[in-house]
Design a protein around this motif. Structure first.
Motif, PDB file in Angstrom:
ATOM      1  N   ASN A 169      37.626 -13.890  38.119  1.00  0.00           N
ATOM      2  CA  ASN A 169      38.504 -12.779  38.488  1.00  0.00           C
ATOM      3  C   ASN A 169      38.031 -12.030  39.735  1.00  0.00           C
ATOM      4  O   ASN A 169      38.420 -10.886  39.960  1.00  0.00           O
ATOM      5  CB  ASN A 169      38.614 -11.793  37.304  1.00  0.00           C
ATOM      6  CG  ASN A 169      39.251 -12.431  36.095  1.00  0.00           C
ATOM      7  OD1 ASN A 169      40.306 -13.054  36.203  1.00  0.00           O
ATOM      8  ND2 ASN A 169      38.613 -12.286  34.947  1.00  0.00           N
ATOM      9  N   PHE A 170      37.201 -12.692  40.556  1.00  0.00           N
ATOM     10  CA  PHE A 170      36.667 -12.039  41.762  1.00  0.00           C
ATOM     11  C   PHE A 170      37.604 -12.314  42.923  1.00  0.00           C
ATOM     12  O   PHE A 170      37.467 -13.295  43.642  1.00  0.00           O
ATOM     13  CB  PHE A 170      35.252 -12.555  42.047  1.00  0.00           C
ATOM     14  CG  PHE A 170      34.486 -11.688  42.999  1.00  0.00           C
ATOM     15  CD1 PHE A 170      33.854 -10.536  42.564  1.00  0.00           C
ATOM     16  CD2 PHE A 170      34.392 -12.019  44.348  1.00  0.00           C
ATOM     17  CE1 PHE A 170      33.152  -9.731  43.458  1.00  0.00           C
ATOM     18  CE2 PHE A 170      33.687 -11.221  45.244  1.00  0.00           C
ATOM     19  CZ  PHE A 170      33.066 -10.077  44.776  1.00  0.00           C
ATOM     20  N   SER A 171      38.584 -11.441  43.084  1.00  0.00           N
ATOM     21  CA  SER A 171      39.682 -11.691  44.039  1.00  0.00           C
ATOM     22  C   SER A 171      39.235 -11.723  45.498  1.00  0.00           C
ATOM     23  O   SER A 171      39.845 -12.398  46.333  1.00  0.00           O
ATOM     24  CB  SER A 171      40.784 -10.631  43.870  1.00  0.00           C
ATOM     25  OG  SER A 171      40.252  -9.334  44.096  1.00  0.00           O
ATOM     26  N   LEU A 172      38.160 -10.995  45.837  1.00  0.00           N
ATOM     27  CA  LEU A 172      37.714 -10.948  47.240  1.00  0.00           C
ATOM     28  C   LEU A 172      37.318 -12.335  47.741  1.00  0.00           C
ATOM     29  O   LEU A 172      37.638 -12.709  48.856  1.00  0.00           O
ATOM     30  CB  LEU A 172      36.547  -9.981  47.401  1.00  0.00           C
ATOM     31  CG  LEU A 172      35.984  -9.833  48.822  1.00  0.00           C
ATOM     32  CD1 LEU A 172      37.043  -9.298  49.782  1.00  0.00           C
ATOM     33  CD2 LEU A 172      34.761  -8.919  48.843  1.00  0.00           C
ATOM     34  N   TRP A 173      36.644 -13.114  46.920  1.00  0.00           N
ATOM     35  CA  TRP A 173      36.243 -14.462  47.314  1.00  0.00           C
ATOM     36  C   TRP A 173      37.463 -15.382  47.382  1.00  0.00           C
ATOM     37  O   TRP A 173      37.638 -16.170  48.294  1.00  0.00           O
ATOM     38  CB  TRP A 173      35.214 -15.031  46.346  1.00  0.00           C
ATOM     39  CG  TRP A 173      34.771 -16.421  46.710  1.00  0.00           C
ATOM     40  CD1 TRP A 173      35.118 -17.596  46.095  1.00  0.00           C
ATOM     41  CD2 TRP A 173      33.882 -16.805  47.785  1.00  0.00           C
ATOM     42  NE1 TRP A 173      34.513 -18.671  46.701  1.00  0.00           N
ATOM     43  CE2 TRP A 173      33.747 -18.207  47.752  1.00  0.00           C
ATOM     44  CE3 TRP A 173      33.207 -16.110  48.787  1.00  0.00           C
ATOM     45  CZ2 TRP A 173      32.969 -18.925  48.670  1.00  0.00           C
ATOM     46  CZ3 TRP A 173      32.435 -16.811  49.679  1.00  0.00           C
ATOM     47  CH2 TRP A 173      32.315 -18.201  49.630  1.00  0.00           C
TER      48      TRP A 173
ATOM     49  N   TYR B  80      38.805 -19.136  55.814  1.00  0.00           N
ATOM     50  CA  TYR B  80      40.120 -19.164  55.178  1.00  0.00           C
ATOM     51  C   TYR B  80      41.159 -19.580  56.212  1.00  0.00           C
ATOM     52  O   TYR B  80      41.049 -19.236  57.387  1.00  0.00           O
ATOM     53  CB  TYR B  80      40.494 -17.777  54.638  1.00  0.00           C
ATOM     54  CG  TYR B  80      39.569 -17.272  53.565  1.00  0.00           C
ATOM     55  CD1 TYR B  80      39.835 -17.508  52.220  1.00  0.00           C
ATOM     56  CD2 TYR B  80      38.413 -16.558  53.888  1.00  0.00           C
ATOM     57  CE1 TYR B  80      38.975 -17.045  51.228  1.00  0.00           C
ATOM     58  CE2 TYR B  80      37.555 -16.098  52.911  1.00  0.00           C
ATOM     59  CZ  TYR B  80      37.842 -16.338  51.582  1.00  0.00           C
ATOM     60  OH  TYR B  80      36.987 -15.897  50.608  1.00  0.00           O
TER      61      TYR B  80
END
Length: 206
Positions: free
Chosen positions: A202-206, A79
């Motif tokens: 909706n998988f915010s961690l990724w 990131y």
């Protein structure tokens, strides 16, 4: 999402499927896995990934990089993190890579985690060659205490397999740039198992 398909291909290359002809049906269990993935693919249209790094305000970019491994696969994700004029952080998914575990040579989880760290280091090397005009600061994270000990320990006391890979990693990213992250907070963790498009939305961690 692609790691799930890679794992299916690997099952088809395994000893259990070697006697299947090219025009024969695959085992029912594998067929069901593929149909499940295929039926979920339209949900990819609901996924949006912002690609702008938001670094127009300054020349500094933090590269926050994570790696992880399971018995089946290993993965890494990078990131970019920049700061806005108000001081707020802006984080963007920059790059990611996955690989399946070798079939012929079974490896321990620590060695798989080490392979994940090598994968991450190589991907970081590519990214840094692209972003040569920026002030880059790299931070690497793993949930393997063993890998951290290998990276920070004396290379002369390890077996050749470990020494070669830790040297390869530290030639790209110094051991001081590596730190520990909990598995529950490691975004690369989900990449080692794979996520369906419907879950990824909706998988915010990724």
């Amino acid at each position: 999402m692609t790691i799930q398909a890679k794992l299916i291909f690997q099952k088809l290359w395994s000893a259990d499927c070697q006697n299947i002809g090219w025009d024969e049906s695959v085992p029912e269990a594998i067929a069901k896995e593929w149909i499940k993935i295929k039926s979920d693919l339209p949900n990819i249209n609901n996924i949006r990934l912002p690609r702008w790094r938001r670094n127009e305000h300054n020349n500094m970019i933090e590269l926050q990089a994570f790696c992880d491994a399971s018995e089946q696969a290993y993965a890494c994700v990078i990131y970019s993190r920049t700061t806005s004029p108000t001081g707020a952080y802006e984080t963007t998914l920059l790059a990611a890579k996955t690989k399946v575990a070798p079939l012929k040579r079974k490896m321990t989880i620590p060695k798989m985690e080490l392979c994940a760290a090598v994968l991450l280091a190589k991907l970081l090397e590519k990214i840094t060659k692209i972003l040569t005009d920026y002030d880059l600061r790299m931070f690497c994270w793993t949930d393997s205490q063993v890998v951290l000990a290998w990276l920070q320990g004396s290379q002369t006391k390890y077996e050749k397999y470990i020494t070669n890979r830790t040297t390869q990693i530290t030639n790209i990213v110094p051991a001081t740039n590596w730190g520990y992250v909990k598995s529950s907070e490691n975004p690369a963790d989900c990449a080692t198992r794979g996520l369906s498009p419907s879950k990824l939305v909706n998988f915010s961690l990724w």
